[in-house]
Scaffold this motif. Structure first.
Motif, PDB file in Angstrom:
ATOM      1  N   LEU A  31       0.871  -1.171   0.000  1.00 50.94           N
ATOM      2  CA  LEU A  31       0.000   0.000   0.000  1.00 50.94           C
ATOM      3  C   LEU A  31       0.908   1.220   0.000  1.00 50.94           C
ATOM      4  O   LEU A  31       1.773   1.349   0.873  1.00 50.94           O
ATOM      5  CB  LEU A  31      -0.906   0.004   1.237  1.00 50.94           C
ATOM      6  CG  LEU A  31      -1.823   1.224   1.385  1.00 50.94           C
ATOM      7  CD1 LEU A  31      -2.813   1.306   0.228  1.00 50.94           C
ATOM      8  CD2 LEU A  31      -2.566   1.169   2.727  1.00 50.94           C
ATOM      9  N   CYS A  32       0.721   2.087  -0.988  1.00 45.25           N
ATOM     10  CA  CYS A  32       1.614   3.241  -1.159  1.00 45.25           C
ATOM     11  C   CYS A  32       0.804   4.525  -1.171  1.00 45.25           C
ATOM     12  O   CYS A  32      -0.334   4.557  -1.653  1.00 45.25           O
ATOM     13  CB  CYS A  32       2.383   3.127  -2.472  1.00 45.25           C
ATOM     14  SG  CYS A  32       3.325   1.604  -2.654  1.00 45.25           S
ATOM     15  N   ARG A  33       1.426   5.595  -0.676  1.00 47.35           N
ATOM     16  CA  ARG A  33       0.802   6.919  -0.685  1.00 47.35           C
ATOM     17  C   ARG A  33       1.736   7.902  -1.368  1.00 47.35           C
ATOM     18  O   ARG A  33       2.939   7.930  -1.079  1.00 47.35           O
ATOM     19  CB  ARG A  33       0.495   7.383   0.740  1.00 47.35           C
ATOM     20  CG  ARG A  33      -0.313   8.679   0.792  1.00 47.35           C
ATOM     21  CD  ARG A  33      -0.657   9.064   2.217  1.00 47.35           C
ATOM     22  NE  ARG A  33       0.528   9.379   2.994  1.00 47.35           N
ATOM     23  CZ  ARG A  33       0.705   9.063   4.271  1.00 47.35           C
ATOM     24  NH1 ARG A  33      -0.226   8.383   4.917  1.00 47.35           N
ATOM     25  NH2 ARG A  33       1.793   9.401   4.911  1.00 47.35           N
ATOM     26  N   TYR A  34       1.184   8.703  -2.284  1.00 46.49           N
ATOM     27  CA  TYR A  34       1.957   9.653  -3.082  1.00 46.49           C
ATOM     28  C   TYR A  34       1.305  11.030  -3.062  1.00 46.49           C
ATOM     29  O   TYR A  34       0.071  11.126  -3.076  1.00 46.49           O
ATOM     30  CB  TYR A  34       2.013   9.225  -4.555  1.00 46.49           C
ATOM     31  CG  TYR A  34       2.537   7.857  -4.809  1.00 46.49           C
ATOM     32  CD1 TYR A  34       3.879   7.640  -5.115  1.00 46.49           C
ATOM     33  CD2 TYR A  34       1.693   6.746  -4.777  1.00 46.49           C
ATOM     34  CE1 TYR A  34       4.360   6.364  -5.366  1.00 46.49           C
ATOM     35  CE2 TYR A  34       2.170   5.472  -5.019  1.00 46.49           C
ATOM     36  CZ  TYR A  34       3.501   5.289  -5.320  1.00 46.49           C
ATOM     37  OH  TYR A  34       3.980   4.037  -5.565  1.00 46.49           O
ATOM     38  N   PRO A  35       2.088  12.094  -3.102  1.00 39.96           N
ATOM     39  CA  PRO A  35       1.528  13.379  -3.482  1.00 39.96           C
ATOM     40  C   PRO A  35       1.086  13.308  -4.941  1.00 39.96           C
ATOM     41  O   PRO A  35       1.756  12.687  -5.774  1.00 39.96           O
ATOM     42  CB  PRO A  35       2.705  14.356  -3.313  1.00 39.96           C
ATOM     43  CG  PRO A  35       3.686  13.639  -2.435  1.00 39.96           C
ATOM     44  CD  PRO A  35       3.511  12.180  -2.735  1.00 39.96           C
ATOM     45  N   LEU A  36      -0.044  13.885  -5.269  1.00 38.00           N
ATOM     46  CA  LEU A  36      -0.564  13.848  -6.628  1.00 38.00           C
ATOM     47  C   LEU A  36       0.480  14.368  -7.615  1.00 38.00           C
ATOM     48  O   LEU A  36       1.018  15.455  -7.441  1.00 38.00           O
ATOM     49  CB  LEU A  36      -1.834  14.694  -6.730  1.00 38.00           C
ATOM     50  CG  LEU A  36      -2.554  14.695  -8.078  1.00 38.00           C
ATOM     51  CD1 LEU A  36      -3.065  13.303  -8.409  1.00 38.00           C
ATOM     52  CD2 LEU A  36      -3.711  15.697  -8.052  1.00 38.00           C
ATOM     53  N   GLY A  37       0.798  13.560  -8.621  1.00 34.31           N
ATOM     54  CA  GLY A  37       1.770  13.947  -9.638  1.00 34.31           C
ATOM     55  C   GLY A  37       3.189  13.509  -9.355  1.00 34.31           C
ATOM     56  O   GLY A  37       4.044  13.622 -10.221  1.00 34.31           O
ATOM     57  N   SER A  38       3.445  12.982  -8.146  1.00 33.44           N
ATOM     58  CA  SER A  38       4.802  12.577  -7.794  1.00 33.44           C
ATOM     59  C   SER A  38       5.063  11.148  -8.238  1.00 33.44           C
ATOM     60  O   SER A  38       4.175  10.293  -8.246  1.00 33.44           O
ATOM     61  CB  SER A  38       5.009  12.681  -6.282  1.00 33.44           C
ATOM     62  OG  SER A  38       6.269  12.157  -5.910  1.00 33.44           O
ATOM     63  N   ALA A  39       6.308  10.869  -8.608  1.00 40.11           N
ATOM     64  CA  ALA A  39       6.721   9.508  -8.945  1.00 40.11           C
ATOM     65  C   ALA A  39       7.363   8.795  -7.759  1.00 40.11           C
ATOM     66  O   ALA A  39       7.775   7.641  -7.880  1.00 40.11           O
ATOM     67  CB  ALA A  39       7.697   9.528 -10.121  1.00 40.11           C
ATOM     68  N   GLN A  40       7.449   9.465  -6.620  1.00 44.03           N
ATOM     69  CA  GLN A  40       8.076   8.880  -5.439  1.00 44.03           C
ATOM     70  C   GLN A  40       7.062   8.774  -4.305  1.00 44.03           C
ATOM     71  O   GLN A  40       6.391   9.747  -3.966  1.00 44.03           O
ATOM     72  CB  GLN A  40       9.262   9.738  -4.978  1.00 44.03           C
ATOM     73  CG  GLN A  40      10.380   9.843  -5.997  1.00 44.03           C
ATOM     74  CD  GLN A  40      11.048   8.502  -6.266  1.00 44.03           C
ATOM     75  OE1 GLN A  40      11.210   7.690  -5.347  1.00 44.03           O
ATOM     76  NE2 GLN A  40      11.440   8.269  -7.511  1.00 44.03           N
ATOM     77  N   ALA A  41       6.951   7.580  -3.739  1.00 43.37           N
ATOM     78  CA  ALA A  41       6.039   7.381  -2.621  1.00 43.37           C
ATOM     79  C   ALA A  41       6.572   8.086  -1.381  1.00 43.37           C
ATOM     80  O   ALA A  41       7.756   8.009  -1.074  1.00 43.37           O
ATOM     81  CB  ALA A  41       5.867   5.894  -2.331  1.00 43.37           C
ATOM     82  N   GLU A  42       5.677   8.774  -0.686  1.00 41.18           N
ATOM     83  CA  GLU A  42       6.079   9.349   0.599  1.00 41.18           C
ATOM     84  C   GLU A  42       5.931   8.324   1.721  1.00 41.18           C
ATOM     85  O   GLU A  42       6.514   8.481   2.793  1.00 41.18           O
ATOM     86  CB  GLU A  42       5.248  10.594   0.916  1.00 41.18           C
ATOM     87  CG  GLU A  42       3.762  10.339   1.114  1.00 41.18           C
ATOM     88  CD  GLU A  42       2.999  11.612   1.449  1.00 41.18           C
ATOM     89  OE1 GLU A  42       3.555  12.703   1.231  1.00 41.18           O
ATOM     90  OE2 GLU A  42       1.850  11.506   1.926  1.00 41.18           O
ATOM     91  N   ARG A  43       5.192   7.263   1.443  1.00 42.86           N
ATOM     92  CA  ARG A  43       5.028   6.190   2.420  1.00 42.86           C
ATOM     93  C   ARG A  43       4.691   4.910   1.679  1.00 42.86           C
ATOM     94  O   ARG A  43       3.886   4.902   0.753  1.00 42.86           O
ATOM     95  CB  ARG A  43       3.909   6.535   3.398  1.00 42.86           C
ATOM     96  CG  ARG A  43       3.749   5.588   4.563  1.00 42.86           C
ATOM     97  CD  ARG A  43       4.725   5.903   5.670  1.00 42.86           C
ATOM     98  NE  ARG A  43       4.496   5.059   6.845  1.00 42.86           N
ATOM     99  CZ  ARG A  43       5.248   5.076   7.925  1.00 42.86           C
ATOM    100  NH1 ARG A  43       6.271   5.907   7.991  1.00 42.86           N
ATOM    101  NH2 ARG A  43       4.994   4.289   8.937  1.00 42.86           N
ATOM    102  N   ARG A  44       5.307   3.792   2.072  1.00 42.99           N
ATOM    103  CA  ARG A  44       5.031   2.490   1.470  1.00 42.99           C
ATOM    104  C   ARG A  44       4.999   1.439   2.562  1.00 42.99           C
ATOM    105  O   ARG A  44       5.927   1.342   3.367  1.00 42.99           O
ATOM    106  CB  ARG A  44       6.091   2.122   0.429  1.00 42.99           C
ATOM    107  CG  ARG A  44       5.844   0.780  -0.261  1.00 42.99           C
ATOM    108  CD  ARG A  44       6.976   0.455  -1.234  1.00 42.99           C
ATOM    109  NE  ARG A  44       6.684  -0.743  -2.021  1.00 42.99           N
ATOM    110  CZ  ARG A  44       6.919  -1.987  -1.620  1.00 42.99           C
ATOM    111  NH1 ARG A  44       7.454  -2.196  -0.407  1.00 42.99           N
ATOM    112  NH2 ARG A  44       6.611  -3.012  -2.394  1.00 42.99           N
ATOM    113  N   ALA A  45       3.923   0.690   2.601  1.00 41.75           N
ATOM    114  CA  ALA A  45       3.776  -0.377   3.579  1.00 41.75           C
ATOM    115  C   ALA A  45       3.655  -1.696   2.830  1.00 41.75           C
ATOM    116  O   ALA A  45       2.707  -1.901   2.058  1.00 41.75           O
ATOM    117  CB  ALA A  45       2.541  -0.146   4.449  1.00 41.75           C
TER     118      ALA A  45
END
Length: 233
Positions: A31-45
């Protein structure tokens, strides 16, 4: 926008400037969370290796994540992405969306299940188009009182009345598709509603891009015939 995830996208949701993605495959699900438009996850579980991640939805401060064949749903804290519970689940997990005070899930058949916010089943919604079953209901989104489902293995999105189960809209999403020659798994699989009328994010398994689209109904005749020909009986 560039697709940020790895593995197969199995579920997608958006809220303001944040996008959550569920990825599948055993040993790679997350489960990953990203800022809209970003290619890098700010959090990944990451999920345990024996779980195959599927559809997700947000219900208040909770992210629900289904698993495919393991008959368990995962409950995550939306803010921290900390796992807060595992709940027994009575079907295969495909798609899930948060509707108006309840949840709706799919399992790849023509049936949707209306559920309480704790995933307890309430009722089965039998999805029909012109009286015939529509098979392959996959990832789900809720927008303006309508359940939207991508129909597995096709370029079509079906807008479904949550009370009657009747397909009220059919959209040909082919213009948003990517070509992956020789990869039958690279199908559309990921729909997230945005605040604008008829606006969604669309993506697929292994796609390079997430598309920001505004849906328009396809012409009634040919689209409905094509949908019925391949997926209902």
């Amino acid at each position: 926008m560039a697709h940020p995830g790895r593995g197969f996208t199995q579920g997608l949701i958006a809220d303001g400037e944040t996008v959550w993605e569920s990825t599948g495959l055993y040993g790679q699900s997350a489960l990953c969370r990203y800022p809209l438009g970003s290619a890098q996850a700010e959090r990944r579980a990451a999920l345990p290796a024996d779980l195959f991640g599927e559809g997700i939805c947000r219900s208040g401060d909770i992210i629900w994540q289904l698993t495919w064949r393991e008959r368990v749903a995962l409950r995550w804290d939306a803010g921290t992405l900390e796992l807060t519970g595992r709940v027994p689940y009575n079907r295969e997990g495909w798609g899930i969306c948060a509707a108006d005070g309840y949840l709706v899930t799919s399992d790849g058949t023509s049936e949707l299940v209306r559920r309480d916010l704790d995933l307890t089943p309430q009722a089965v919604i039998h999805v029909r188009s012109a009286g015939r079953r529509v098979l392959g209901l996959n990832d789900l989104a809720w927008s303006a009182g309508t359940i939207w489902a991508n129909v597995a293995g096709t370029h079509y999105l079906a807008g479904i009345d949550p009370d009657s189960g009747e397909v009220t809209d059919i959209v040909d999403a082919r213009p948003a598709a990517e070509r992956h020659l020789g990869d039958p798994q690279a199908i559309m699989n990921g729909i997230a509603a945005l605040p604008g009328p008829g606006e969604f994010l669309l993506t697929g398994k292994g796609w390079r891009w997430i598309r920001h689209v505004r849906l328009k109904p396809a012409r009634e005749g040919s689209a409905r015939r094509n949908l019925l020909a391949g997926l209902s009986h």
